[in-house]
Every structure is written in C-alpha cells, then in structure tokens.
Design an enzyme around this catalytic site. Structure first.
Site, mmCIF file in Angstrom:
data_model
loop_
_atom_site.group_PDB
_atom_site.id
_atom_site.type_symbol
_atom_site.label_atom_id
_atom_site.label_comp_id
_atom_site.label_asym_id
_atom_site.label_seq_id
_atom_site.Cartn_x
_atom_site.Cartn_y
_atom_site.Cartn_z
ATOM 1 N N GLY A 1 1.184 -8.592 3.374
ATOM 2 C CA GLY A 1 0.872 -9.995 3.075
ATOM 3 C C GLY A 1 1.226 -10.329 1.644
ATOM 4 C CB ALA B 1 -11.170 -1.721 -1.972
ATOM 5 C CE LYS C 1 -12.633 -0.592 -13.963
ATOM 6 N NZ LYS C 1 -12.796 -0.745 -15.429
ATOM 7 N N GLY C 2 -10.812 -1.727 -7.739
ATOM 8 C CA GLY C 2 -9.709 -2.396 -7.035
ATOM 9 C C GLY C 2 -8.355 -2.003 -7.598
ATOM 10 C CD GLU D 1 -3.475 -8.662 -6.234
ATOM 11 O OE1 GLU D 1 -2.362 -9.072 -6.595
ATOM 12 O OE2 GLU D 1 -4.178 -9.240 -5.403
#
Ligand code: FAD
Ligand code: SF4
Ligand code: FES
Ligand code: FES
Lengths: 334, 705, 260
Positions: free
Chosen positions: B228, B502, B668-669, B672
């Site tokens: 996506g 997440a 924290k992801g 990106e």
C-alpha cells in the site's frame, strides 16, 4: 483489445497465405510486443495467426564442413535459446550479450528472433492513444518532438518522428552484418541487408521497415564471425536491469597484432534503426587499438548527432559508450 | 508469567505458508458467483468540461451490461472521506486521468474493449495548470504549520560557514504490486467490499459516507494486502465506484485499476523544491537552519508533504525557519507516500549537512554528533528516548567508516569510483486508539486463543507479531493462537499507516491479554502469589470458553514526550566512471526504534524501506507533459522502481531500546523510518565517489557523466 | 479418494488435531501440497508458526475450490477457441475468448488465483508461470496458444504433497512481505535453478564464451536473473538468500543484529 479471430498455423505457407489474405491480420510470435500494444489499443488486428506451434530449430550452422561459415537464426527461435546456443556464445558472443541485456529472462523465453526485429518503438506518445503520434496515426503530429524526448533519437530523425528502435539484439545483428530472410505468398525468398530492411522515419514514420504486408520473416543470416575474440555489448540504462537502453553499443574488433584490421560499431537508443557508426569504423580501420583512438573515433561519430531538448546527454554518453565498448572488446574479448 | 518467550524472536511469518503456495487471498481472489467486470475510463484533458459522451457503440458491444458516467451515476457524498474526487458527480474535469465512467460487462475483455469505444468531447480550458516549473513562483503559504525561531537570515549573514542550496525531488508513485482492486457485492442493503485497505475501519466509513448508507451496512474484507505504502490508507474513488457499479449492474462487480491507471488514480508523492540554508561556526556548531519547501497540490484540495519534519527534530539549532508553499494544479491529489516528507526532506537536509561538513573539512559523523539536541529543539519536550548517537557510532564501527577517504573522487578501482556516505533520519512514534477481542476456548485442557481486531497486514508482519504478543500475554504456545484481522466486522482498530500499526495493535493485544488474565483471576476468586497466565487459569478453572474486549488507548502522558524512531544510514556506492551508472554495493541501516517484536519481519521492513530509498535516489521519477497534464511515464517500463540487481548487500542493525515513555510495550514502529535518510546517504556517497553534488533526484547516468 | 487412503500414516491424535484445525479442508490441504511430515516438521521448528498459518489457511481454502472451471456464460465468449492443456498435472479443456490471456484464464476461469496481475503488460513478473519447463509471463500469453502445453502455476509447485524447497526457503528467509509478487518470484526462481543447471548465461556472466557445464551462480548472477520480477516491498536481499540456499544446497546464514 479488439475482438479478433485466432488461427493456429500448421505450416509456414498456410500462415503466409492466411496473413496475405487479410490486410488487418498479424502474425503472433512471442506476443510480448504485439499483445502489449493490442491491450493499449495501438495495434488493432482483426485476425492473429499463431506461428509458435510450427517446428523450428533456434540456430543452424551454415557450414558444410568448413570451419568458418555463417549461421542461420530461425525466426521462430526464442531469444533465450539463441543467446545460449553454443555456436552463438562461442562465435558471436556480442549477440548473446545483446540479447541477454534485453528485457527479462521470462520475456526472452517468449520473444522470438523475428519478433524482436519487428518490435515497435517504446515512445510513450506512441503508446498513449490520446496523444498525437505520426507513427501510430499518420498526420496527427509528433508528440515527442516538443515533448519529453529524453529517450529519443539523435541521429537520422525527421520532424515527423524522432523515435528510436528499442531492440538490443538488432544492434548486435547490425554490427554483425546480418541479413533478414523474408518469404511472401508467392513463395519468393528475399534476403535483405539491415540497411535494406530498416528505415529512417522520413515522411512515413508509420513504416518501421521495408517489409510488405504478407511477408513473413523466416530467419536471420549471419556471415562467418571475425569478431569472436574481441567483441562487447555495452548498455547504459536508468536501472541496472530490465530497462531499455539510453544508449547501447555493440563493438567488434579484428586485430592484427595491435592494428585494427576490421571493426564494427553499432548503436542502440540513438536512431529509428540500429545505427551503424560508420564514421567511427572508418576512422579506426588500420589504426592501432588504443583507448585514445577509440575516444577520437567516438567523438567523430557523435559529432553529427542532433539532440532534442531532453536528450543532449546522449552525445557525451554515446561517446563514452562507444569508447567503453571498444575498450572492453579489446581487453575482455567478452 | 514467563515473559517474552516468543516476542522478540525471529519467528517465521505465520502467513508465510499461504503466501508461498498462492493461497493468501487478495481483494480479487475471492470466488464470488455471478461476477461482472468493470473497467474505468478516464479524461484525456487536464481541465474543462465534458460536453458529450458518445457511448452508443459501446453499449451495443457484446457483453456490456451497463455504462456509468456522471449522466446516470447516483448522487454521492463528495465529502464522504474518499480522496481525490473523481466520483462521476459532474462534467467538470480537474485533472488528466480523472475517472469519467465505468463500463460493466460479462468479462474483463469485453469491459476493456467497450471502454475503448466510448468517445468523449470536452470544452477545453486553456488555463489548465499543469506546469509546475512555471507555477512554482505562484505558490502560496500552505496550511502545514510553520516553525520559526530566532532569525535564520541574520545568522546566515554573520556565520563562518554557510550552505544555501536548492534540492529537488520528482513526482513518485506508490505502485504497490497489487493495483487497487475491489470486488463489490450487494445483498439487499448490505454491501461487502473485498478491497485492499490499510485502514479497515476508515475504508468502511468513507465508503459508507460517500454512498450515503450506514457504516453497519458496509463490510470491508481485506485479510491480505498486496502492498500500500500510503496509497491504500485514505481510499480513492474506485472503492465507491465499484459499489455503484455493482448496484447498477445488479451483480457483484470486480473493479481493478490497471497499472497505467495507477499513475493518476490513487495519489502520488509530489514534486518538491526544497531550499535549505545552514549556518555554522568554524567548529561545526549549527547556528541556523532554513528549510523551505515549494510544492503542488490538487486544484481543489490540499495535501502537503511535510518535508521539514526531520529538520524539526534532528539537530540542535537556535535559529530555524521551516515552512511550505503550495500551488494548486490540475493533477491528481498528492497523498502520504512511504516516509511522507521525512524521506524527501531528509535527502535535502542530510545533503546540506554533508555539504557543510565538506566545507568545514569535518567528518560528517562528527558534525552530526556536535549538534545532538538534549531535548526536542522545536517543542522543547524531553525525548521519550533518542539513540541517534548510538546509531551513528555503532554504524560507523560496523561499516568501517574510518576507512573512508574524505577526499572525493580518490577511491578508484578499475572502471569504478567508490564512495561512502552517511545520513540520518527520524520518524514520529505514535500509538492510536485500537480495540481487540480475545476469545479463549478450552477443550479438555487444551487452551486456544483467537485474537480479533480490524487491523491490516500489508506485508508488515502484523499477523506474526500479534501472534507472538498474544502467545506471551496469555501463556500459550504461538501455535495455539489464531489471529483474525482485515475485516471491518472485527473490533475497530487503528490503520496500518504512519508507522502506528504495530505500536497500536500490539499494545491493544497486550492490554487485552492483561485484562483477560485479570478477569479470569477475579472470576476464580482465588489469591495468587505469582500471577498465573490466562492459559493456566482456563485450565485450572475448567472454563470451556471466556472472552474479553479491550479498547486500548495511548499512555495518558504520551504527549509530554517527543517520541521518534531514529536511524543512521551508511552507503557504499560504485559509480561506473564511463557510463555514470550507480550500484549501491553495501548499505547499512542502524535503527533505534524501541523494542523489536520480531527481528526477522522488522529487518525486512527496514530493508524494504532501504530499497525504496534506493529507488528514490537512483531510479524513480514521473514526468508530466505540461501540454496535456498527462503522465509521460505511464507504465512500469517508463517508471523505474528498483529491480533485484539494483540492490546490493543490505544490512540492518537495531539498537537495543525499550521506550516506556512512548507506550507500554516500548515499541516505536519501523514501517517508515527505513526509507528516511537513504537517498541522502546515497547522494552523499556519490559525492564522495565522484566529487559531483547532485541536488536533483533521481541520480540517473546522465547526471554523472 | 478417502483421507485414510491418502495419508495412511496419520495417527488418530493427528487426525483429531487436523480435524480441529481445518475441518473440511483437510483433504484439500493434503491434496494441494502440504505434506503431513513436512507440515509437522515446520510446526515444530518454526515455533509452530505454520500451524497458525494453516488456521488462516483453513478459512481461505474452504472459501475457494481448486481448479474447478467457472462456467463462463457462452454468450460472453467471442471468437471462442477450444483449448486443452495440462495445468498443474491435470488435464483441462475449455473454450476461451481469443483475447483471454493465460493469466486471466487461470484466475477467472480455473479459480487458480495464485498467479497475480501486477501490470498486465510484461513489466513486473507477478504473473510468471512455468510452461513446458520455461518461465514465461502469463499476462502476455494468450490462453489460445497453450494448446497441448504443460502449465505449472504456484499452486502446482509442491510435488508429491511436499512443498518445493524454494517455497520452504522463501519462508525461512522471509523472501516476501505483502506476498503479492511471491508466486511469480517463486515460479521464476524454480525455473532459474534449471537454467543454471543447463549452464545458461546472463548479462552479468563474465565469460560468455565459456559454455557448457552447470553454473554455480554468484549473488549478482541471481540478482540479474531475478530482475524480471519486481518486488515493491523490497524483499530482494531475502529472495536472493532463499534462492542461493536452494541453488547451492548449503544453508545461508540469517543475521539479526542488535547493538548498543
Ligand atoms: C517489459 C518489456 C521490456 C523489454 N525490454 C527490452 C529490452 O531491454 N531490449 C530489447 O531488445 N527488447 C526488450 N523488450 C522487447 C522484446 O524483446 C520484444 O517484445 C520481443 O523481442 C518481440 O518478440 P515477439 O516474438 O514476442 O514478437 P511479437 O510480439 O509476437 O511480434 C512483434 C511484431 O512482429 C510481427 N512478427 C513476429 N514474428 C514475425 C515473423 N516471423 N514474420 C513476420 N512478422 C512477425 C508480429 O505480427 C508483430 O507485429 C521488452 C519487452 C517488454 C514487454
Ligand atoms: S517520436 Fe515517432 S513514435 Fe514518438 S510521438 Fe513522434 S511520431 Fe510518434
Ligand atoms: S502481470 Fe505479467 S508481467 Fe506484470
Ligand atoms: S512481497 Fe510485496 S511486492 Fe514482493
């Protein structure tokens, strides 16, 4: 894609007959170019004649015992079979390299030798039916001339069309003085040199080549190879693989000690047809094979180039690619 | 409870088997009966009005069921939350490639063919705004907020060393491998949309609002998503149009965008012109940072890529000016694209930092270390955690940075010029509200769990990390945990966008595990010295089933901290000195992104981001012909996303970090941050290799000869 | 064929376990290549992750019959071409619109939706299938041309109820993220192994004239040969690791590095 009648040809003559019988019919070989264009509505055949089921052998030696004689590539031979054929790899390595520089493994497994020569330009204006394009719709204008022409020609273009021929294989074939064998309904066999076969756009860019409707390409003939020891195919592109050439060069050297006894240089990505760099060839013949001489010849060749707004870089890039291909031909002998 | 048994281990993806056998079902893989096929047709002008649509021939073409245009389309709510307009609500054309109709036919072949037969007339608008190079001067201040502290210009005027340069990045497209696609099926009032969606509930509400129906009547099914990267976050007109087509055809309809239609249907990353100003002392202390971005947006809606975001947080600097100007244009609405703003913005900022280091004759890592801020330089908030220094130092060690020759153009091997570059990046860490239901069953002592939430897995590893989180949270082997996501009938969850997925999902599942355990303890009425697991309680209490729902929220004081993932990127490039072709031989990303739930899927996320960064640096560019406002790069053969051979050895290192201020799990992801800083590191490495500073991406061969 | 006949060595316990996990589709799963032993092995090594995957699988496989022909309304077929070919080991005869690609035929008519449409123009490789041993693009192949051919899609790669080693290696090395390009990648990779065995060359082969024997491919050779399969998720390094492992027959290390 328009509806069309599908016929599976059982013999070559029947395929030709079928083809000649309908001006709106097309031969279906690998289909990698034709189907792409049919989905885009650029090609609109009423009938397809599938020749892929006809028997063929990829490569045939033309030798009759003699050590050095040419080969015949079957028009129906797949690009991958041809590139990997032992005769081609050992005697025409630049052809193997050129084929392998094109498209992807999957496409080379589908694409045929005949279809490769006949693939049409990748000019984006040609592909988009909403755009003007003299090649697709004669008289509609050339979208690329004043448009985004980064990929376009610097040699031999006309103000009707500035497209380039996208094939890599054909560049090596041009360097190797290949001849195209074509057959028509009357059973006539023609043997066309690349000069006779391909065209510059001139006033009729809708014609990529000099075949007539009803002509079937049956094979491509290569004369005996003098360049097996020193040849190279260089391709410069925007990503490292699976991309069309910005500029490509097929180079072959025949050496007598350090002296160049014969030389071939052909370029891709610069003209409406594979471009033989005759100026460079002429300059190099008889000279010593040195990087300085290669560079001088490359410069002389590109001096005649006429770029457009977005492809001025092709002059410098062309010079560099010619010099690189010749140097690699000399050093690595591919 | 035996904490962290499975979480943190490199468990293979639990959806892997389905993916390698071709059994994972994406939007158009469902065997819906009596399916008809839709095909969109689009405007070929950039602005104006449709004056006539001649579909007489198309209507009679074999297999055609219906043709839908603005003349017969139902009234839709254009403010329903779908992005980019193009809902067939009127004859006005706002960009080239706007949807102007759909053909529905028995087969895909028939629909595509009939769409070609339709002739459309327009009354042109000579004023179409399509030429960004020309329009950029007319850009006006954007809504994106400005940051201003001190006075950049006077600092620039008096500083020992300055950099004042413009960096340009082109239009890019998301191009997930799965083009946006929907199967829409009505049963009475109920609408089922098999549709690739990064935000499951968002797709549901925006479809419902646009179609003027109740959200309860819309079900989104999207267990597998073929990528996506932002383009399936906010949904686009094609979602509602599939439903409209199904209604009007009175049959389920399959509506997929073609790859070519992907260029002008689902947003893009806009063309940015970034003006960077840096001022520093002789010792390399930053005095000023200016980051002014000029970009474009849709003619009637505004989205601005926040290119200045990294400039807000990466370095301590007393004077700063970060702002945006934007010009409305007749092209498709831009939208979030992987690492929105940070990826493109860090290219400009980190290139400028490299230029500054070169002017100062200072090591680029030392320059960055000299400007490490104690707290968020823009908000003044304390960091939730910040380990950028560790990223730089560990990275330098692992990469062999000390071997780099700081003089450009000096490292030559055969045909190649070799160079090394570094660049940093950051990405905000956020948790969003998200719910989850846990259902436990007990069959003769064998306890199994089902975890349900309307989450999305677009390849990020959601299935796997949630199974791990739940297994640990409940005290079950992971094999006894089943994850159900990708369905709007499940409890509402955050979207898988902006790296919140997440964090939000795992925290909600973790909270739900705690809750169900506590509830089971209460139910048992017993006292425990050691907290038992839910699994143990199910068995000891002989409960055959039990379930609970958790509506998880971010930590109450999360807003008091500035929370970001950080990274340092190291690139080694080999530039062919004859052809200018660049190969990224080695790339190392060192990331501090809180707790890593699964190193295998996390590493893949980082590497995937790096590949995107390679594309941004070297190959990806979309071009508009201003005469018509159409994309000249209109296929995967013209728009170059990186291929396998473009990518060399990629290594990822994670810095051990457990950020308890960011959220309970300390996550924290990473979705990106992996792209941020990559293009900068590569551009800097190219400078080191060649001595050429290219400030305009992508760095194609023509720019290096 | 009954389950018992097919899997005579399934213990009662296992049967119960399987029945629990995937009620009606057990046969299906066994049919379609999840070998029991293999399955149990993966279950025990992979932290039993695969089991959960099959829980997911159960639902989906249930929802989707395999390779049954979706009858197309005859009116919908123009310029019909009668066609018989072998797909994943089974013979199929059907009549297709002359315009129908092999990709649309397997997906829309034969319910084999593993092969994916990424571009429909030969520009991405997502639709890669193997025809008579060669990897080709099904989006640029007219179904009509497949008369008498042997077509293998991702659904047919597992052999004798055993996952293909390439499929296993892709799981182990995380050779995918979203999984959309994966069927094409795996079909392409499987065919690549055969090409390397034959000694086929690529554009990065250093000495093209040296012909003959099977090739031990370098990483760059694998990268070049796989460049016709785009992965937008960027799983390339993992794809290369998976292929290298199968091609070389030696395990390729996986690194998960932590520091600080
Ligand atoms: C994504 C992509 C990337 C590519 N990249 C490259 C590249 O980098 N370099 C490169 O060189 N090529 C590239 N190609 C082009 C590819 O090489 C050609 O499409 C292919 O060679 C065409 O062969 P074919 O057999 O498939 O032709 P077809 O598509 O079957 O036919 C092409 C045309 O030739 C006619 N024809 C075919 N055979 C005969 C015959 N024997 N007699 C008379 N007429 C005939 C057909 O009627 C049709 O008009 C790429 C293609 C794609 C799709
Ligand atoms: S360059 Fe040739 S092919 Fe391209 S638009 Fe002009 S006429 Fe058409
Ligand atoms: S779908 Fe066939 S190559 Fe992209
Ligand atoms: S795994 Fe998503 S495109 Fe390859």
């Amino acid at each position: 894609m328009r509806p069309f009648k599908y016929t599976r040809a059982t013999t070559l003559p029947s395929a030709i007959k079928e083809l000649s019988g309908n001006a709106q019919s097309r031969i279906l070989a690998g289909g990698t170019n034709l189907l792409d264009l049919m989905k885009e509505d650029v090609e609109r055949p009423e009938a397809l004649i599938d020749i892929t089921h006809l028997p063929h052998s990829a490569v045939k030696s033309l030798s009759q015992g003699a050590a050095k004689s040419g080969v015949l590539l079957d028009a129906l031979g797949k690009n991958s079979e041809t590139a990997n054929h032992l005769l081609i790899r050992s005697q025409y390595p630049m052809l193997s390299q050129a084929i392998l520089a094109g498209a992807s493994a999957q496409i080379r497994n589908m694409a045929t030798n005949g279809g490769n020569l006949l693939q049409r330009t990748r000019c984006p204006y040609f592909y988009d039916v909403a755009m003007p394009c003299n090649k697709r719709t004669p008289g509609s204008g050339c979208g690329a001339l004043e448009g985004f022409n980064r990929m376009h020609a610097v040699f031999g273009w006309s103000d009707k069309c500035i497209a380039v021929h996208p094939s890599d294989m054909a560049v090596a074939l041009a360097a190797l003085d290949a001849k195209v064998l074509a057959q028509n309904e009357a059973g006539q066999q023609r043997r066309l040199t690349f000069d006779e076969f391909f065209r510059l756009p001139g006033d009729a860019p809708e014609k990529d080549n000099n075949l007539q409707h009803g002509d079937l390409i049956t094979g491509i003939e290569l004369p005996a190879s003098n360049f097996a020891d020193h040849s190279y195919y260089a391709k410069v592109r925007d990503r490292s693989s699976y991309a069309f050439a910005l500029v490509s060069v097929a180079a072959g050297l025949q050496l007598n000690g350090k002296q160049i006894s014969d030389v071939r240089v052909a370029m891709g990505g610069v003209a409406h047809k594979p471009w033989r760099a005759l100026t460079a060839e002429k300059m190099l013949k008889g000279k010593e094979a040195t990087e300085a001489n290669f560079k001088a010849a490359a410069k002389a060749e590109m001096a005649a180039a006429k770029p457009h707004e977005y492809n001025k870089f092709k002059i410098e890039l062309g010079e560099r690619a010619i010099a690189l291909a010749l140097t690699n031909a000399l050093n690595y002998g591919s | 409870m035996e904490a962290n048994q499975i979480t943190g281990t490199p468990l293979n993806r639990i959806d892997g088997l389905l993916k390698v056998t071709g059994k994972a079902a994406y939007a158009t893989d469902y065997p819906v009966k009596n399916l008809a096929y839709g095909y969109l047709f689009k405007s070929t002008v950039a602005s104006g009005t449709i004056t006539q649509i001649d579909d007489a021939v198309a209507k009679k073409a074999p297999g055609v069921i219906t043709i839908i245009t603005h003349l017969n389309a139902p009234k839709l709510n254009v403010k329903g939350g779908l992005r980019g307009g193009a809902l067939l609500q009127g004859p006005e054309i706002k960009f080239n490639g706007q949807h102007i109709g759909i053909v529905v036919a028995e087969t895909f072949e028939q629909a595509r063919y009939a769409a070609r037969l339709i002739k459309v007339q327009y009354s042109g608008d000579a004023q179409a705004k399509t030429d960004f190079e020309k329009l950029a001067t007319q850009a006006v201040p954007a809504k994106e907020p400005e940051v201003r502290r001190g006075d950049v210009d006077s600092a620039m005027a008096s500083a020992a060393v300055t950099v004042d340069e413009v960096y340009e990045t082109p239009i890019e497209h998301h191009h997930p491998m799965e083009p946006h696609a929907t199967i829409a099926s009505w049963e009475g009032d109920k609408l089922t949309l098999y549709n690739s969606s990064q935000i499951v509930n968002g797709a549901q509400t925006s479809a419902a609002k646009t179609l003027n129906i109740a959200p309860e009547n819309v079900r989104i099914i999207t267990p597998y998503i073929g990528g996506g990267f932002g383009s399936k976050g906010g949904q686009w007109a094609n979602l509602a149009l599939a439903a409209v087509a199904a209604k009007m055809a009175n049959r389920p309809v399959h509506l997929a965008l073609s790859r070519q239609q992907m260029f002008n249907s689902v947003g893009l990353r806009q063309h940015n012109i970034q003006h960077l100003k840096l001022a520093a002392t002789k010792e390399g202390k930053l005095l000023a940072l200016g980051h002014q971005t000029t970009t474009h947006t849709a003619i009637d809606d505004e989205y601005t890529e926040p290119c200045g975001d990294c400039s807000k947080v990466l370095y301590a600097v007393p004077n700063a000016l970060i702002n945006y100007k934007v010009v409305p244009m007749n092209i498709i609405m831009p939208t979030y694209t992987r690492g929105p703003g940070k990826s493109t913005g860090s290219f400009a900022l980190e290139s400028a930092m490299d230029e500054l280091a070169f002017k100062l004759q200072m090591d680029p890592i030392a320059l960055r270390l000299a400007n490490e801020p104690a707290q968020d330089p823009t908000t003044g908030k304390p960091w939730s955690s910040r380990k950028l220094v560790e990223c730089l130092k560990e990275g330098a060690k692992a990469f062999g940075w000390h071997k780099r020759n700081p003089q450009p153009g000096k490292n030559i091997q055969g045909d190649y010029l070799i160079g090394h570059g570094v660049a940093c990046g950051s990405y905000p860490a956020r948790q969003r509200d998200s719910s989850a239901v846990i259902k436990l069953t007990n069959d003769n002592g064998k306890v199994q769990a089902t975890v349900e939430l309307a989450a999305a897995d677009l390849g990020t590893g959601t299935y796997t990390i949630l199974a791990q989180t739940a297994a640990d949270g409940l005290g079950l082997p992971v094999a006894q945990v089943q994850i159900k996501i990708g369905d709007s009938d499940l409890p509402p969850a955050a979207g898988s966008v902006g790296s919140v997925g997440a964090t939000s999902y795992a925290n909600s599942v973790n909270d739900a595990c705690s809750k169900i355990t506590t509830e089971l303890m209460m139910k048992s009425g017993k006292q425990f010295f050691v907290r038992p697991t839910a699994a143990q309680l199910m068995a000891s209490e002989r409960l055959s089933s039990f379930e609970t729902r958790m509506d998880a929220k971010p930590l109450a004081d999360a807003d008091n901290y500035s929370a970001h993932s950080f990274n340092a990127n190291f690139a080694e490039v080999w530039v062919n000195r004859h052809t200018g072709m660049v190969k990224v031989k080695r790339f190392l990303a060192v990331t501090a992104a809180g707790k890593i739930l699964n190193p295998k899927t996390a590493r893949s996320q980082i590497i995937g981001g790096n590949v995107w960064g390679i594309g941004m640096a070297l190959t990806e560019e979309s071009v508009i012909d201003p005469r018509w406002g159409n994309f000249i790069t209109r296929s995967f053969a013209d728009y170059h996303v990186p291929v396998n051979l473009d990518v060399g050895n990629l290594e990822a290192i994670f810095i051990n970090e457990d950020d308890k201020h960011a959220n309970k799990l300390g996550v924290k992801g990473i979705g990106e941050v992996g792209i941020v800083g990559v293009a900068g590191a590569i551009a800097n490495a190219i400078f080191n290799a060649t001595g050429k500073r290219v400030r305009e991406l992508p760095i194609t061969p023509d720019k290096l000869i | 064929m009954s389950e018992e006949n097919q899997n005579p060595d399934l213990t009662d316990d296992e049967k119960r376990l399987f029945a629990d996990l995937m009620p009606e589709d057990l046969k299906e799963i066994m049919d379609s290549g999840f070998n029991r032993r293999h399955f149990l092995k993966l279950m025990s090594i992979g932290g039993a992750s695969v089991l959960a995957a099959n829980l997911l699988g159960a639902e989906q496989v249930l929802a989707r019959p395999l390779a049954t022909e979706q009858a197309a309304a005859t009116a919908a077929i123009e310029n019909g071409v009668k066609l018989s070919f072998n797909i994943n080991g089974a013979s199929r005869s059907l009549t297709v619109d002359s315009r129908m690609t092999l990709l649309d035929t397997v997906r829309e008519r034969l319910q084999l939706t593993g092969s994916k449409k990424g571009c429909d123009h030969g520009q991405c490789g997502a639709c890669t299938v193997i025809i008579d041993g060669q990897r080709v693009l099904s989006c640029l192949t007219l179904a009509a041309t497949c008369e008498g051919k042997k077509v293998t899609t991702i659904e047919g790669l597992a052999n004798n109820n055993q996952l293909h080693p390439m499929q296993e290696a892709f799981i182990k090395h995380d050779g995918f993220q979203c999984g959309y390009c994966t069927p094409g990648q795996i079909c392409s990779a499987v065919a690549l192994l055969g090409e390397a065995k034959k000694g086929d060359a690529s554009y990065v082969t250093s000495n093209i004239k040296q012909t003959g024997s099977a090739q031990q491919l370098s990483e760059d050779e694998i990268r070049e040969r796989m460049s016709g399969n785009i992965c937008r998720c960027g799983a390339y390094p993992n794809i290369v690791a998976a292929i290298m492992e199968v091609h070389s027959g030696k395990p390729v290390d996986q690194h998960f590095n932590f520091a600080g």
